[in-house]
Design a protein around this motif. Structure first.
Motif, PDB file in Angstrom:
ATOM      1  N   GLY A 262       0.820  -1.194   0.000  1.00  0.00           N
ATOM      2  CA  GLY A 262       0.000   0.000   0.000  1.00  0.00           C
ATOM      3  C   GLY A 262       0.863   1.257   0.000  1.00  0.00           C
ATOM      4  N   ARG A 263       0.567   2.162   0.915  1.00  0.00           N
ATOM      5  CA  ARG A 263       1.291   3.425   1.012  1.00  0.00           C
ATOM      6  C   ARG A 263       2.497   3.339   1.943  1.00  0.00           C
ATOM      7  NH1 ARG A 263      -3.166   3.544   4.208  1.00  0.00           N
ATOM      8  NH2 ARG A 263      -2.899   4.180   6.399  1.00  0.00           N
ATOM      9  N   PHE A 264       2.727   2.168   2.509  1.00  0.00           N
ATOM     10  CA  PHE A 264       3.787   2.019   3.503  1.00  0.00           C
ATOM     11  C   PHE A 264       5.136   1.736   2.839  1.00  0.00           C
ATOM     12  CE2 PHE A 264      -0.168   0.694   5.606  1.00  0.00           C
ATOM     13  CZ  PHE A 264      -0.185   1.608   6.652  1.00  0.00           C
ATOM     14  N   PRO A 265       6.224   2.103   3.512  1.00  0.00           N
ATOM     15  CA  PRO A 265       7.559   1.831   2.953  1.00  0.00           C
ATOM     16  C   PRO A 265       7.886   0.339   2.996  1.00  0.00           C
ATOM     17  CG  PRO A 265       7.732   2.709   5.182  1.00  0.00           C
ATOM     18  CD  PRO A 265       6.290   2.814   4.793  1.00  0.00           C
ATOM     19  N   LEU A 266       9.045  -0.027   2.441  1.00  0.00           N
ATOM     20  CA  LEU A 266       9.482  -1.412   2.474  1.00  0.00           C
ATOM     21  C   LEU A 266       9.524  -1.907   3.918  1.00  0.00           C
ATOM     22  CD1 LEU A 266      12.420  -1.332  -0.110  1.00  0.00           C
ATOM     23  CD2 LEU A 266      10.054  -2.036  -0.492  1.00  0.00           C
ATOM     24  N   CYS A 267       9.155  -3.157   4.120  1.00  0.00           N
ATOM     25  CA  CYS A 267       9.021  -3.683   5.481  1.00  0.00           C
ATOM     26  C   CYS A 267      10.368  -3.834   6.174  1.00  0.00           C
ATOM     27  CB  CYS A 267       8.296  -5.029   5.432  1.00  0.00           C
ATOM     28  SG  CYS A 267       8.152  -5.826   7.039  1.00  0.00           S
ATOM     29  N   LYS A 268      11.301  -4.561   5.543  1.00  0.00           N
ATOM     30  CA  LYS A 268      12.652  -4.807   6.071  1.00  0.00           C
ATOM     31  C   LYS A 268      12.655  -5.589   7.385  1.00  0.00           C
ATOM     32  CE  LYS A 268      14.909  -2.827   2.762  1.00  0.00           C
ATOM     33  NZ  LYS A 268      15.757  -3.651   1.867  1.00  0.00           N
ATOM     34  N   ALA A 269      11.571  -6.315   7.683  1.00  0.00           N
ATOM     35  CA  ALA A 269      11.537  -7.117   8.896  1.00  0.00           C
ATOM     36  C   ALA A 269      12.300  -8.423   8.681  1.00  0.00           C
ATOM     37  CB  ALA A 269      10.092  -7.432   9.291  1.00  0.00           C
TER      38      ALA A 269
ATOM     39  N   CYS B 205       2.844  -6.455   8.972  1.00  0.00           N
ATOM     40  CA  CYS B 205       2.241  -6.613   7.644  1.00  0.00           C
ATOM     41  C   CYS B 205       0.944  -7.407   7.729  1.00  0.00           C
ATOM     42  CB  CYS B 205       3.217  -7.301   6.697  1.00  0.00           C
ATOM     43  SG  CYS B 205       4.593  -6.250   6.148  1.00  0.00           S
ATOM     44  N   SER B 206       0.930  -8.439   8.560  1.00  0.00           N
ATOM     45  CA  SER B 206      -0.290  -9.231   8.736  1.00  0.00           C
ATOM     46  C   SER B 206      -1.395  -8.391   9.364  1.00  0.00           C
ATOM     47  CB  SER B 206      -0.001 -10.454   9.611  1.00  0.00           C
ATOM     48  OG  SER B 206       0.887 -11.340   8.970  1.00  0.00           O
ATOM     49  N   PHE B 207      -1.033  -7.539  10.318  1.00  0.00           N
ATOM     50  CA  PHE B 207      -2.006  -6.641  10.935  1.00  0.00           C
ATOM     51  C   PHE B 207      -2.601  -5.711   9.880  1.00  0.00           C
ATOM     52  CE2 PHE B 207      -3.462  -2.784  12.931  1.00  0.00           C
ATOM     53  CZ  PHE B 207      -4.055  -3.187  14.118  1.00  0.00           C
ATOM     54  N   ARG B 208      -1.755  -5.187   9.015  1.00  0.00           N
ATOM     55  CA  ARG B 208      -2.242  -4.306   7.952  1.00  0.00           C
ATOM     56  C   ARG B 208      -3.167  -5.044   7.001  1.00  0.00           C
ATOM     57  NH1 ARG B 208       3.799  -1.727   6.870  1.00  0.00           N
ATOM     58  NH2 ARG B 208       3.786  -0.253   8.635  1.00  0.00           N
ATOM     59  N   ASN B 209      -2.874  -6.294   6.714  1.00  0.00           N
ATOM     60  CA  ASN B 209      -3.748  -7.085   5.845  1.00  0.00           C
ATOM     61  C   ASN B 209      -5.135  -7.248   6.458  1.00  0.00           C
ATOM     62  OD1 ASN B 209      -1.726  -7.495   3.949  1.00  0.00           O
ATOM     63  ND2 ASN B 209      -1.099  -9.463   4.806  1.00  0.00           N
TER      64      ASN B 209
ATOM     65  N   ASP C  66      -2.466   0.871   9.575  1.00  0.00           N
ATOM     66  CA  ASP C  66      -1.261   0.597  10.349  1.00  0.00           C
ATOM     67  C   ASP C  66      -1.617   0.344  11.820  1.00  0.00           C
ATOM     68  OD1 ASP C  66       1.370   0.173  10.780  1.00  0.00           O
ATOM     69  OD2 ASP C  66       2.012   2.262  10.600  1.00  0.00           O
ATOM     70  N   VAL C  67      -0.666  -0.166  12.550  1.00  0.00           N
ATOM     71  CA  VAL C  67      -0.841  -0.425  13.979  1.00  0.00           C
ATOM     72  C   VAL C  67      -0.848   0.880  14.750  1.00  0.00           C
ATOM     73  CG1 VAL C  67       0.097  -1.586  16.006  1.00  0.00           C
ATOM     74  CG2 VAL C  67       0.364  -2.631  13.745  1.00  0.00           C
TER      75      VAL C  67
ATOM     76  N   ASP D 187      -4.828  -3.102  19.623  1.00  0.00           N
ATOM     77  CA  ASP D 187      -3.894  -3.358  18.515  1.00  0.00           C
ATOM     78  C   ASP D 187      -2.682  -4.147  18.986  1.00  0.00           C
ATOM     79  OD1 ASP D 187      -5.665  -1.910  17.067  1.00  0.00           O
ATOM     80  OD2 ASP D 187      -4.224  -0.435  16.301  1.00  0.00           O
ATOM     81  N   VAL D 188      -2.134  -3.764  20.126  1.00  0.00           N
ATOM     82  CA  VAL D 188      -0.958  -4.458  20.649  1.00  0.00           C
ATOM     83  C   VAL D 188      -1.311  -5.899  21.012  1.00  0.00           C
ATOM     84  CG1 VAL D 188       0.736  -4.505  22.516  1.00  0.00           C
ATOM     85  CG2 VAL D 188       0.123  -2.333  21.456  1.00  0.00           C
ATOM     86  N   ARG D 189      -2.497  -6.100  21.596  1.00  0.00           N
ATOM     87  CA  ARG D 189      -2.938  -7.453  21.936  1.00  0.00           C
ATOM     88  C   ARG D 189      -3.128  -8.279  20.664  1.00  0.00           C
ATOM     89  NH1 ARG D 189      -7.398  -6.264  24.200  1.00  0.00           N
ATOM     90  NH2 ARG D 189      -6.456  -5.773  26.209  1.00  0.00           N
ATOM     91  N   THR D 190      -3.641  -7.642  19.624  1.00  0.00           N
ATOM     92  CA  THR D 190      -3.835  -8.346  18.350  1.00  0.00           C
ATOM     93  C   THR D 190      -2.504  -8.817  17.781  1.00  0.00           C
ATOM     94  OG1 THR D 190      -5.809  -7.012  17.874  1.00  0.00           O
ATOM     95  CG2 THR D 190      -4.786  -8.158  16.021  1.00  0.00           C
ATOM     96  N   LEU D 191      -1.449  -8.029  17.944  1.00  0.00           N
ATOM     97  CA  LEU D 191      -0.121  -8.425  17.465  1.00  0.00           C
ATOM     98  C   LEU D 191       0.363  -9.688  18.175  1.00  0.00           C
ATOM     99  CD1 LEU D 191       1.702  -4.975  17.139  1.00  0.00           C
ATOM    100  CD2 LEU D 191       0.966  -6.482  15.280  1.00  0.00           C
ATOM    101  N   ARG D 192       0.016  -9.832  19.441  1.00  0.00           N
ATOM    102  CA  ARG D 192       0.395 -11.057  20.172  1.00  0.00           C
ATOM    103  C   ARG D 192      -0.288 -12.271  19.560  1.00  0.00           C
ATOM    104  NH1 ARG D 192      -1.296  -9.902  26.160  1.00  0.00           N
ATOM    105  NH2 ARG D 192      -0.303 -11.924  26.541  1.00  0.00           N
ATOM    106  N   TYR D 193      -1.564 -12.116  19.194  1.00  0.00           N
ATOM    107  CA  TYR D 193      -2.298 -13.213  18.580  1.00  0.00           C
ATOM    108  C   TYR D 193      -1.723 -13.533  17.200  1.00  0.00           C
ATOM    109  CZ  TYR D 193      -6.013 -13.144  22.124  1.00  0.00           C
ATOM    110  OH  TYR D 193      -6.721 -13.238  23.294  1.00  0.00           O
ATOM    111  N   ILE D 194      -1.350 -12.500  16.463  1.00  0.00           N
ATOM    112  CA  ILE D 194      -0.759 -12.719  15.137  1.00  0.00           C
ATOM    113  C   ILE D 194       0.551 -13.474  15.262  1.00  0.00           C
ATOM    114  CG2 ILE D 194       0.340 -11.529  13.189  1.00  0.00           C
ATOM    115  CD1 ILE D 194      -1.834  -9.375  13.427  1.00  0.00           C
ATOM    116  N   ARG D 195       1.379 -13.100  16.227  1.00  0.00           N
ATOM    117  CA  ARG D 195       2.649 -13.802  16.433  1.00  0.00           C
ATOM    118  C   ARG D 195       2.393 -15.282  16.731  1.00  0.00           C
ATOM    119  NH1 ARG D 195       7.913 -12.392  18.127  1.00  0.00           N
ATOM    120  NH2 ARG D 195       7.522 -10.568  16.817  1.00  0.00           N
TER     121      ARG D 195
END
Length: 457
Positions: free
Chosen positions: A36-43, A104-108, A113-114, A121-129
């Motif tokens: 989308g409009r976000f820069p390269l991830c680089k994760a 990236c998964s959160f954005r999908n 963005d987070v 949002d932070v709790r959702t990132l834990r579930y995504i991980r």
């Protein structure tokens, strides 16, 4: 670095800060792709650095022992599980499904963005991980290691002496669209945290029902099963591209299953000796019954247990006994020493309502008096209720009873039978382990097997 050759990628590990070279760690698919409009991830992460949050929020089965944190000493299987499911492995990002990092998964899933100030949002990132780790661990450590090492060796040696060009297209997903079913995976992980019957969380067999309702809703909304692939008799298979059918989501479900294990608390089989103790207790209680309702409560439970055990029926099948059917054969069978149990309804594996006639001897070789208890309950229905047809087993409202209407009383009587004759019961078995659903059938089939009864019978 070659953007199309992930084996040449290098980047800084987001956890430890050290440099990762030659694509050896775990790289987000969007390492060289703008989403989308976000820069390269680089994760990028070292395999060991991509870890869960260490808060033990999600259950992991590490031992077969319910009452101990550690299993029996010396069992290698349990020792090996101590390090499983908590971190990634080098190469997990190219093991058959696309790996997009947590952000990236959160954005999908959310199309934005987070918000790092948002607890949700932070709790959702834990579930995504957790979901991403479950996908990774759908493949064993040895499989990932051997596959990735062979991949690197083959490509490196070939590139030194051959002109091969680009084998793969550029990795990445520029769209903010949840193609894999991550959103549903998050909901499923949250559902499993509900308190279960036997543990402080739901079991895998229960939580996977989330997949069922999601598939049903998706196909209804998207009309997602238009093409018939196979059809035979009453079974039809359709092409379907629902999120629950993606390869990523199937890996996720398998990973959850391997992490949680499948823990089934089976009903304890009741033996013929224990049935004798139970029915003897029933005789004692029947003689001391003060009123009709006491006798009804006793007769319901004892007749239910007697029929279920001697006919080897599932708990949900016993309430199908028809009063009218019983009376049709009552006098004829009495002279011949057996009682015809007449069941009317839909049985497991059948599509149509049917009659099932099961003859049971009045008194078994073990001494179980089936007809006596059926007769007592029949008299209550005829004389007290004034009916000659309908279900034999009814609830307080006069409607056909369900198994659960009698299960609590059954356990109460089993407990009293244990106190009355403790030698007939194992000390390791609790009253709650006996249930009408399967205890009767399991005990009956065990008895038949021990008596070398032919399987066809």
């Amino acid at each position: 670095m070659d953007k199309k050759n992930f084996l040449t990628w290098k980047g800084q590990c987001l956890t430890c800060g050290e440099l990762i070279t030659n694509g050896r760690g775990i790289f987000c698919a969007n390492f060289f792709t703008r989403k989308g409009r976000f820069p390269l991830c680089k994760a990028a992460y070292h395999g060991e650095c991509y870890r869960d949050y260490g808060d033990k929020l999600f259950p992991v089965q590490r031992t077969l022992d319910d009452d101990a944190e550690e299993g029996e000493i010396g069992f290698k299987v349990e020792d090996e599980r101590k390090g499983m499911f908590t971190h990634g492995r080098d190469g997990d990002h190219v093991m058959g499904v696309c790996f997009e990092c947590d952000v990236c998964s959160f954005r999908n899933v959310n199309g934005r963005d987070v918000c790092w100030n948002s607890d949700k949002d932070v709790r959702t990132l834990r579930y995504i991980r957790r979901a991403l780790l479950d996908v990774m661990w759908s493949r064993t450590k040895d499989t990932v290691k051997s596959t990735f090492n062979r991949m690197r060796k083959d490509c490196t040696e070939a590139s030194e002496v051959l002109s091969v060009g680009q084998i793969f297209t550029k990795m990445g997903n520029p769209e903010m669209v949840d193609k894999d079913g991550m959103g549903l995976a998050i909901i499923m992980l949250h559902a499993l945290l509900r308190k279960g019957v036997y543990r402080d969380h739901l079991q895998f067999d229960t939580v996977r029902k989330t997949v069922s309702w999601a598939w049903q809703a998706w196909t209804a909304i998207e009309r997602g099963e238009e093409g018939s692939v196979f059809a035979s008799d009453d079974r039809t298979m359709h092409a379907c591209d629902a999120p629950t059918r993606t390869k990523w989501f199937q890996r996720f479900v398998l990973g959850v299953k391997r992490r949680m294990g499948v823990v089934r608390k089976q009903d304890e089989a009741i033996t013929s000796e224990q049935m004798m103790v139970l029915l003897e207790l029933g005789e004692y209680l029947w003689k001391g019954a003060k009123d009709v309702e006491d006798r009804r409560r006793i007769a319901n439970t004892m007749a239910f247990a007697g029929i279920g055990f001697c006919a080897s029926l599932r708990g949900e099948e016993v309430p199908l006994v028809s009063l009218k059917g019983l009376m049709t054969f009552w006098k004829e069978t009495m002279a011949k020493g057996f009682v015809m149990i007449t069941l009317r309804g839909l049985f497991k594996g059948e599509n149509n309502l049917k009659w099932h006639l099961v003859p049971l001897v009045d008194v078994t070789n073990s001494g179980l008096r089936v007809r006596r208890w059926v007769h007592r309950l029949v008299r209550l229905r005829l004389e007290e209720d004034g009916v000659e047809e309908g279900p034999l087993f009814v609830n307080n409202e006069g409607k056909r009873a369900k198994m659960r209407d009698f299960n609590e009383t059954f356990q109460e009587f089993v407990g009293r039978a244990m106190e009355r004759n403790p030698e007939a019961f194992s000390r390791e078995v609790e009253v709650e382990d006996y249930n009408l659903r399967r205890s009767l059938r399991r005990g009956s089939t065990t008895q038949a097997h021990n008596n070398k009864t032919p399987a066809s019978t």
